[in-house]
Design a protein around this motif. Sequence first.
Motif, PDB file in Angstrom:
ATOM      1  N   PRO A  53       1.181  -1.129  -0.621  1.00  0.00           N
ATOM      2  CA  PRO A  53       0.095   0.547  -0.185  1.00  0.00           C
ATOM      3  C   PRO A  53       1.112   0.948   0.010  1.00  0.00           C
ATOM      4  O   PRO A  53       2.160   1.027   0.373  1.00  0.00           O
ATOM      5  CB  PRO A  53      -0.506  -0.508   1.492  1.00  0.00           C
ATOM      6  N   ARG A  54       0.062   2.388  -0.861  1.00  0.00           N
ATOM      7  CA  ARG A  54       0.910   3.363  -0.400  1.00  0.00           C
ATOM      8  C   ARG A  54       2.338   3.760  -1.166  1.00  0.00           C
ATOM      9  O   ARG A  54       3.123   4.698  -0.887  1.00  0.00           O
ATOM     10  CB  ARG A  54       1.372   4.732   0.798  1.00  0.00           C
ATOM     11  N   THR A  55       2.045   2.727  -2.114  1.00  0.00           N
ATOM     12  CA  THR A  55       3.895   2.719  -2.840  1.00  0.00           C
ATOM     13  C   THR A  55       3.877   2.180  -4.337  1.00  0.00           C
ATOM     14  O   THR A  55       2.714   0.734  -4.377  1.00  0.00           O
ATOM     15  CB  THR A  55       5.037   2.322  -2.156  1.00  0.00           C
ATOM     16  N   VAL A 100       6.745  11.661  -1.256  1.00  0.00           N
ATOM     17  CA  VAL A 100       5.737  11.465  -2.314  1.00  0.00           C
ATOM     18  C   VAL A 100       5.819  11.961  -3.164  1.00  0.00           C
ATOM     19  O   VAL A 100       6.091  13.246  -3.781  1.00  0.00           O
ATOM     20  CB  VAL A 100       4.370  12.104  -1.914  1.00  0.00           C
ATOM     21  N   LEU A 129       0.412   5.786  -6.646  1.00  0.00           N
ATOM     22  CA  LEU A 129       1.547   6.686  -5.425  1.00  0.00           C
ATOM     23  C   LEU A 129       3.261   6.325  -5.445  1.00  0.00           C
ATOM     24  O   LEU A 129       2.444   4.580  -4.808  1.00  0.00           O
ATOM     25  CB  LEU A 129       0.557   6.847  -4.774  1.00  0.00           C
ATOM     26  N   THR A 163       5.171   6.875  -1.884  1.00  0.00           N
ATOM     27  CA  THR A 163       5.530   7.566  -1.029  1.00  0.00           C
ATOM     28  C   THR A 163       7.503   7.011  -0.898  1.00  0.00           C
ATOM     29  O   THR A 163       7.624   5.968  -1.411  1.00  0.00           O
ATOM     30  CB  THR A 163       4.782   7.116   0.429  1.00  0.00           C
TER      31      THR A 163
END
Length: 202
Positions: free
Chosen positions: A67-69, A124, A133, A135
């Motif tokens: 998640p988030r990368t 980010v 995305l 991070t």
Amino acid sequence: MSHAITVRLSSGRAYCSGVLIAPDLSAGEAPTEYILSCAHFLRERSGPIRVGGAFFHAHVRGAVRLPRTDIAVLRMDRPSPPRPLLRLATHPAPWFAPARTEGFGQSWHQRQLRPGRVLGRTPVALGRNLRTLVTSAAILHNHPRAVKGDSGGPVIVGEQIVAVQSMITDPFGVNTGLATVAQVAPHRRAILAAVEALEQAY
């Protein structure tokens, strides 16, 4: 040496790059069932994913997107032959460090080596489509320039994998030579957890 661990992931006519890694993320000559690549390639893939380009062939049996990368860990259905696996970095990519990116961009059959330099880091980065995305990103300048198809390929500083290729900067279709990469050091714990999840699932 590192050419032997850069692989091609393909599904239908689409493909990206990836890199063989040890399940404990260490260096050494060993077989492995694990690949590190970009998460965005998996987002719209529903069919089988094939592995090739490193003098062996396999299929992907499972994958975990972090998640988030823009990082994914994949497990193959068979181990690779013994390969000189590189360690995943434990520290962020050093500013202005010389780096090299490896991938299959512009060539289905031939891995490309793209020397470059780390220009900086950013907390980010967001893709042009607002869906990718990253991070803990880093910004590289490569010459020759990174291109589509290099996504997921390893970014190597010294003899450590510091990131995987994520996005190129090409306003109005002009490739500037700048690339956003997803650093691995801030996500090592999540990568190890993904390996463990794949080991338990398959």
